[in-house]
Scaffold this active site. Sequence first.
Site, PDB file in Angstrom:
ATOM      1  N   ASP A  59     -23.719  29.400 -52.268  1.00 48.09           N
ATOM      2  CA  ASP A  59     -25.067  29.919 -52.034  1.00 48.09           C
ATOM      3  C   ASP A  59     -25.725  29.103 -50.933  1.00 48.09           C
ATOM      4  O   ASP A  59     -25.108  28.189 -50.367  1.00 48.09           O
ATOM      5  CB  ASP A  59     -25.899  29.890 -53.313  1.00 48.09           C
ATOM      6  CG  ASP A  59     -26.772  31.130 -53.440  1.00 48.09           C
ATOM      7  OD1 ASP A  59     -27.676  31.311 -52.590  1.00 48.09           O
ATOM      8  OD2 ASP A  59     -26.548  31.931 -54.356  1.00 48.09           O
ATOM      9  N   HIS A  95     -27.343  34.686 -48.593  1.00 46.90           N
ATOM     10  CA  HIS A  95     -27.102  33.482 -49.403  1.00 46.90           C
ATOM     11  C   HIS A  95     -25.968  32.646 -48.808  1.00 46.90           C
ATOM     12  O   HIS A  95     -25.099  32.149 -49.526  1.00 46.90           O
ATOM     13  CB  HIS A  95     -26.789  33.861 -50.855  1.00 46.90           C
ATOM     14  CG  HIS A  95     -27.988  34.373 -51.608  1.00 46.90           C
ATOM     15  ND1 HIS A  95     -29.041  33.568 -51.978  1.00 46.90           N
ATOM     16  CD2 HIS A  95     -28.302  35.626 -52.047  1.00 46.90           C
ATOM     17  CE1 HIS A  95     -29.948  34.289 -52.625  1.00 46.90           C
ATOM     18  NE2 HIS A  95     -29.531  35.536 -52.667  1.00 46.90           N
ATOM     19  N   GLU A 102     -29.795  40.434 -51.990  1.00 51.96           N
ATOM     20  CA  GLU A 102     -30.871  39.696 -51.314  1.00 51.96           C
ATOM     21  C   GLU A 102     -30.469  39.265 -49.898  1.00 51.96           C
ATOM     22  O   GLU A 102     -30.511  38.081 -49.565  1.00 51.96           O
ATOM     23  CB  GLU A 102     -31.266  38.479 -52.165  1.00 51.96           C
ATOM     24  CG  GLU A 102     -31.845  38.872 -53.510  1.00 51.96           C
ATOM     25  CD  GLU A 102     -32.201  37.680 -54.386  1.00 51.96           C
ATOM     26  OE1 GLU A 102     -33.157  37.787 -55.187  1.00 51.96           O
ATOM     27  OE2 GLU A 102     -31.519  36.641 -54.293  1.00 51.96           O
TER      28      GLU A 102
END
Length: 533
Positions: free
Chosen positions: A194, A264, A328
Amino acid sequence: MKKTLLYLTAAMAAVIVFGACERGSVQIIPCPQEVKAGFGEFDFAGASFIIKGVEDPAASDYIRSFQALVQEKTGKVDGRSRVVFVHDASMAPEEYVLQVRRRKVEVRASALNGFVYAIQSLKQMMPLCIWGGEVPQGQSWKVPAVKIHDYPRFGYRGQHLDCSRHFFSTDEVKKILNLMSVHKMNRFHWHLTDDQGWRVEIRKHPRLTSVGGWRSGTMIGKDWSSDDHVRYGGFYSQEELRDVVAYAASLGITVIPEIDMPGHMQGVLAAYPELGCTGGPYEVWKVWGVSQEVLCAGNEKVYSLMEDVLSELLDIFPSEYIHIGGDECPKVRWESCPKCQAKIRELGLGNDEHFKAEDYLQTYFMNRVEKFLNEHGRKIIGWDEILEGDISQSATIMSWRGTEGGIKAAQSGRDAIMTPNSHMYLDYCQSDTPENEPLCIGGCLPLEKVYSYEPLLPTMTEEECSHILGVQANLWTEYIASNEYLEYMLLPRHTALSEVQWCNADNKDWERFCNSLKHMQQIYEALGFNYRK
């Protein structure tokens, strides 16, 4: 006449016992599908063990380890009673039949997982010291006679763990795997990369860990402008990863790794800034949230690095599925990036009434990675954002933003795994009084709400229901920095999760579950787990 009357009386008694025997008569979590009480008790003290037709070495080893544990704890073998494990090819791989009589326990299963689950049920019926600690003087090893026929409702029963935001040792990971085994779970979703750190050794690209695996500090609490200036990080060597995979396999658990892309990825960009749209400079992120810095989808070097990463990953993880994220991913950089815009023109992508060209560019990215994995015999799972475009039919959707993504996937003929944040995010507070809880990300998810979740809606067709592979809980670790806190957030909600995954809807009963939970809490203590009291 007298003999006939005795038979009738016995038969009526059996009906009364069996009829009154609810599943709660044995304190087993997750509750078995079918339970019938018998008569008398079986004494494990002195029992001999017999294995019939079990040729799978993993299953034999698991049975032998249980035998060794019982004989160590009871301290003798006199052969007056028997525990018999029988291979039964007619049964499904995760199904088992467990019958306890006065002189004999018989377990029937066809594969490792069936034997694992039968033994876990047996252990929950046995004295607490079977789980750990000293055996009290004069300890009785008797368990009630019962017949259990058990099998899972869903084939995918998962627990996710984020080891990027905070890093957990392989010993702690194995402890979580042990807990999953107790609760008859079979998929461990391991979030390894991440913005805040890259945790998996990739030998062809060592900067991923030497640079991307360490951040120079971490925000303090929820103060987004703060920085503790303490270097933090770590990663798993390939040998450590293989060790965890093998340990999980011995428990009947498959490890599914996640390399989250194309968002990410700030840990990667810190190591290889040329893979971003701006060229950096970048740093491993010190705050939580969603970074606008993502991989450049128009840069061929990105795809080369991802294929290198996945190639090494495939050699470590034999799982059918590889999770490639897709959540995201802001498109702000792509909108002004010459390489990304050139790729959009090359592919003939454009805006329409559903999505923007950049959304379709992410679809291109995900489909290209999926094609590479398919060519190597694997399938992908992605978060529900990958439906925002034209993702392939073969992609499996993990529905986290509520249930809509999973429903949409099932309606379109795609497989889905339900992980809605409303019911399955174990980083949420366990009560509506957060001042009484450790610092957590927010939200309120008490035990009862986890237990109440029903993955299959009445409005879904039989065909749509068949595409719901199962249920998973996710544990993100932005605010979880210690083993003790990690276990606290899991337990006892992890126990409720197991019944959502395993039990048919009509087998679930909140009152019965709460009564059994008291016994399960004692097991937690014997195993050395921290849990919310």
